[in-house]
Design an enzyme around this catalytic site. Structure first.
Site, short mmCIF file in Angstrom:
data_model
loop_
_atom_site.label_atom_id
_atom_site.label_comp_id
_atom_site.label_asym_id
_atom_site.label_seq_id
_atom_site.Cartn_x
_atom_site.Cartn_y
_atom_site.Cartn_z
N GLU A 166 1.81 -18.15 -25.33
CA GLU A 166 1.15 -19.37 -24.84
C GLU A 166 1.71 -19.87 -23.51
O GLU A 166 2.28 -20.97 -23.41
CB GLU A 166 1.18 -20.46 -25.92
CG GLU A 166 0.45 -20.04 -27.17
CD GLU A 166 0.34 -21.14 -28.21
OE1 GLU A 166 0.93 -22.21 -28.04
OE2 GLU A 166 -0.35 -20.91 -29.22
N GLU A 353 -2.26 -15.90 -33.51
CA GLU A 353 -2.12 -17.19 -34.20
C GLU A 353 -3.48 -17.79 -34.49
O GLU A 353 -4.32 -17.85 -33.59
CB GLU A 353 -1.35 -18.22 -33.34
CG GLU A 353 0.13 -18.02 -33.29
CD GLU A 353 0.82 -19.09 -32.49
OE1 GLU A 353 0.39 -20.25 -32.51
OE2 GLU A 353 1.80 -18.74 -31.80
N1 LIG Z 1 -2.25 -36.71 -22.41
N2 LIG Z 1 -1.73 -35.69 -22.89
N3 LIG Z 1 -2.26 -35.00 -23.92
C1 LIG Z 1 -1.54 -33.87 -24.45
C2 LIG Z 1 -2.15 -32.61 -23.88
O1 LIG Z 1 -3.33 -32.30 -24.55
C3 LIG Z 1 -3.88 -31.09 -24.09
C4 LIG Z 1 -3.74 -29.98 -25.13
O2 LIG Z 1 -2.40 -30.00 -25.66
C5 LIG Z 1 -2.06 -28.97 -26.52
C6 LIG Z 1 -2.62 -27.72 -26.41
C7 LIG Z 1 -2.23 -26.72 -27.30
C8 LIG Z 1 -1.30 -27.01 -28.29
C9 LIG Z 1 -0.93 -25.97 -29.26
C10 LIG Z 1 -0.07 -26.09 -30.31
N4 LIG Z 1 -0.11 -24.90 -30.93
C11 LIG Z 1 0.59 -24.52 -32.18
C12 LIG Z 1 1.78 -23.70 -31.73
N5 LIG Z 1 1.35 -22.44 -31.09
C13 LIG Z 1 2.58 -21.71 -31.00
C14 LIG Z 1 3.35 -22.05 -32.23
O3 LIG Z 1 4.65 -22.40 -31.85
C15 LIG Z 1 2.64 -23.25 -32.86
O4 LIG Z 1 3.58 -24.24 -33.24
N6 LIG Z 1 -0.89 -24.08 -30.27
N7 LIG Z 1 -1.42 -24.73 -29.25
C16 LIG Z 1 -0.74 -28.28 -28.39
C17 LIG Z 1 -1.12 -29.26 -27.50
#
Ligand SMILES: N=NNCCOCCOc1ccc(-c2cn(C[C@@H]3NC[C@@H](O)[C@H]3O)nn2)cc1
Length: 447
Positions: A166, A353
């Site tokens: 990621e 994932e």
């Molecule tokens: N204003 N700000 N807003 C905040 C920003 O939002 C925009 C989007 O944020 C995101 C985008 C994607 C994720 C996310 C989490 N996982 C889960 C993990 N994958 C690897 C593994 O370790 C799992 O734990 N996968 N993707 C979190 C937040």
């Protein structure tokens, strides 16, 4: 009833990551990582949680592997803690760190489970962050050195490698939004970090080829599927930007040797410079053996000037949500995999994932997490649809094998097929574990 039959050699598995499950943060010579530091900053992580103990898998991996064996998985995706191997990021190797992963991988192999190893799952050695971390191009060579050490040390044992998990999170969630370590909020830094991660990926693939290492190498971007709120061109363009920020930004350089021009133009309009050095794009553009895809959710977006770097506003269209608040959108998995296949060809794909957050607790020893089972059924149905329509999907690794440290959410959000009592470290397979066990045994899903 309809039988959705999966290919004979389909690789069913589960996934975890070092910082999220191992604990033993200061055991046997492990150095500090940026997450050890970040989690200690008041307010960064829910209730001040950190990975000091986590699921204590450093000490309990044999028990965990027994649960994997009973589950019947063919493959297990895990990550290596860079600071456990190189406490200072480079320099002297920590023999006890290597010993731990040898014992761990040997136990997987003894139980007929194929290791899929992620080299970077966000736990950069703090010593390298002290030198600028991923903003500093020197970290690229430090990573290649770490990867080369792992390729040589585990030659013949680990045959499935991913460079980065990621990159979007390591670059933008960590350096633009600031929700993850090191917690910066600067779009220029974030774009520079994204570029350095891509260069490090490409140089590592080249090193892997140079060593003639046995097996396959890829990486694991996280993707989403954004759809426009209306047919207005501004909304359609916003949805394209939202997808491209995760998909094309991190895949075009690898598969095409260039960034998506419309996004470069967008970022430059927002004052962002592309700090690409001669040879960088050629270094990134190395053939890979497979593409890992992490998919959780999709969204509906509309144009909103200066809402964030993409002028992108997420709209709640009333879709069901998991306990972490993410829309449940299984069709998004189909659409994004079709988009990727149409754009980059028949690259072998593993879902590295996919999973859901449901915070059900044991009642009389049973965890009735029907929400997770429903989520898995819907996404595996869409995965079968992908295969039927020609997407080259080779495997599926459910996130996650067990409840674990969910970054800024700490231990408040549970993604596991196995419940973890963090006070006692007792593991309890959830009802979804038993559903997944049956799916793996049958290699088909009945709808
Ligand atoms: N204003 N700000 N807003 C905040 C920003 O939002 C925009 C989007 O944020 C995101 C985008 C994607 C994720 C996310 C989490 N996982 C889960 C993990 N994958 C690897 C593994 O370790 C799992 O734990 N996968 N993707 C979190 C937040």
């Amino acid at each position: 009833m309809t039988i959705l039959q999966f290919p004979k050699d389909f690789k069913w598995g589960t996934a975890t990551a070092a910082y999220q499950i191992e604990g033993a943060y200061n055991k046997d010579g492990r150095g500090m990582s940026i997450w050890d530091t970040f989690a200690r900053i008041p307010g960064k992580v829910f209730e001040g949680d950190n990975g000091d103990v986590a699921c204590d898998s450093y000490h309990r991996y044999e028990e965990d592997i027994e649960l994997m064996k009973q589950l019947g998985i063919k493959v297990y995706r895990f990550s290596v803690s860079w600071p456990r191997i190189f406490p200072n990021g480079t320099g002297e190797v920590n023999p006890k760190g290597l010993e731990y992963y040898h014992n761990f991988v040997d136990k997987l192999l003894e139980n007929g489970i194929e290791p899929y190893c992620t080299l970077y799952h966000w736990d950069l050695p703090q010593a390298l962050q002290d030198q600028g971390g991923w903003e500093n191009r020197d970290t690229i060579d430090a990573f290649v050195n770490f990867a080369e050490t792992m390729f040589k040390e585990f030659a013949g044992k680990i045959k499935n490698w991913m460079t980065f998990n990621e990159m979007w999170c390591s670059a933008f969630l960590s350096n633009y939004y600031g929700n993850h370590a090191p917690g910066k909020r600067d779009i220029q830094i974030a774009v520079d970090v994204a570029h350095h991660l891509l260069v490090a990926h490409g140089k590592t693939v080249s090193k892997y080829r140079e060593l003639g290492a046995e097996g396959q190498i890829g990486y694991a971007p996280n993707v989403t599927w954004n759809e426009p709120y209306s047919n207005k061109q501004e909304d359609i363009d916003t949805a394209d930007r939202g997808r491209a920020w995760y998909v094309e930004w991190f895949m075009d350089p690898v598969f095409k040797g260039s960034y998506p021009q419309f996004m470069v133009d967008w970022f430059e309009k927002k004052g962002v410079k592309m700090n690409v050095q001669p040879g960088d794009m050629e270094a990134i553009h190395q053939p890979i053996d497979f593409l890992g895809i992490n998919y959780y959710t999709g969204g509906v977006v509309k144009y909103k000037e200066n809402s964030d770097i993409l002028d992108n506003e997420g709209i709640n269209v009333g879709r069901d949500k998991t306990d972490i608040g993410w829309d449940i959108y299984p069709e998004g998995l189909y659409y994004v995999l079709k988009f990727i296949t149409d754009r980059y060809g028949q690259v072998p794909i593993y879902i590295t994932e996919n999973g859901a957050c449901y915070n059900d607790e044991p009642k009389d020893g049973i965890v009735n997490d029907e929400g997770r089972t429903s989520f898995l059924k819907k996404h595996i149905t869409q995965l079968h649809r992908c295969i039927e329509s020609g997407v080259n999907v080779k495997g599926y690794m459910c996130w996650s094998m067990m409840d674990n440290f969910e970054w800024a959410y700490g231990y408040s959000m549970r993604f596991g097929l196995v419940h973890v009592n963090y006070r006692t470290q007792e593991r309890t397979p959830k009802e979804s574990y038993y559903w997944y066990q049956k799916l793996i045994k049958n290699n088909y899903h009945e709808v």
